[in-house]
Write a protein that holds these residues in place. Sequence first.
Motif, PDB file in Angstrom:
ATOM      1  N   SER A  29      -9.660  -2.893  -1.018  1.00 16.97           N
ATOM      2  CA  SER A  29      -9.153  -1.522  -1.107  1.00 16.97           C
ATOM      3  C   SER A  29      -7.628  -1.479  -1.017  1.00 16.97           C
ATOM      4  N   ASP A  30      -7.022  -2.584  -0.631  1.00 15.97           N
ATOM      5  CA  ASP A  30      -5.561  -2.659  -0.571  1.00 15.97           C
ATOM      6  C   ASP A  30      -4.947  -2.977  -1.930  1.00 15.97           C
ATOM      7  N   TYR A  31      -5.791  -3.276  -2.916  1.00 15.75           N
ATOM      8  CA  TYR A  31      -5.306  -3.787  -4.190  1.00 15.75           C
ATOM      9  C   TYR A  31      -5.876  -3.035  -5.372  1.00 15.75           C
ATOM     10  N   GLY A  32      -5.101  -3.042  -6.448  1.00 20.78           N
ATOM     11  CA  GLY A  32      -5.678  -2.747  -7.738  1.00 20.78           C
ATOM     12  C   GLY A  32      -6.371  -4.017  -8.226  1.00 20.78           C
ATOM     13  N   THR A  56      -9.375   6.838  -8.231  1.00 21.54           N
ATOM     14  CA  THR A  56     -10.544   6.237  -8.870  1.00 21.54           C
ATOM     15  C   THR A  56     -10.321   5.964 -10.353  1.00 21.54           C
ATOM     16  N   THR A  57      -9.086   5.885 -10.756  1.00 20.54           N
ATOM     17  CA  THR A  57      -8.785   5.672 -12.173  1.00 20.54           C
ATOM     18  C   THR A  57      -9.238   4.300 -12.627  1.00 20.54           C
ATOM     19  N   THR A  58      -9.868   4.251 -13.784  1.00 17.89           N
ATOM     20  CA  THR A  58     -10.271   2.977 -14.372  1.00 17.89           C
ATOM     21  C   THR A  58      -9.691   2.848 -15.775  1.00 17.89           C
ATOM     22  N   PHE A 104      -1.190   3.729 -10.248  1.00 16.86           N
ATOM     23  CA  PHE A 104      -2.341   3.904 -11.112  1.00 16.86           C
ATOM     24  C   PHE A 104      -2.632   2.564 -11.777  1.00 16.86           C
ATOM     25  N   VAL A 105      -3.602   2.549 -12.662  1.00 18.78           N
ATOM     26  CA  VAL A 105      -4.078   1.277 -13.178  1.00 18.78           C
ATOM     27  C   VAL A 105      -2.922   0.432 -13.729  1.00 18.78           C
TER      28      VAL A 105
END
Length: 125
Positions: A29-32, A56-58, A104-105
């Motif tokens: 959860s600390d990372y993309g 929650t962006t994918t 973001f992503v």
Amino acid sequence: VQLQASGGGLVQAGDSLRLSCAASGRTISDYGMGWFRQASGSEQRELIAAFSSVGTTTYYSDSVKGRFTISRDNAKNTVYLQMTSLEPEDTAVYYCAATSVQSFVVRTRALYNYWGQGTQVTVSS
């Protein structure tokens, strides 16, 4: 964070496969997180799916959109890549990766600073 990818194998076109990326040392959860793949003989390692460390962006590449799904289980500290309707063109070594960029992503490979060892996926026609 250390990443361990698994779940690859030899399947037939149309089959499904789920890859796992188990993390240790830090919480995902600390990372993309992202999944990349590199076909044999290609110098390009392509980002195919990712989610951001924020919200929650994918992201999905056009080549896998609608067929692959990235997800995570924070309790198991694991990221998954569910692959369906596999095609011979999906044959590659698949890598999971983590970025400490809080954004973001992240779609830039160079910003992913932790990598798993890769798992081979071979799709026969």
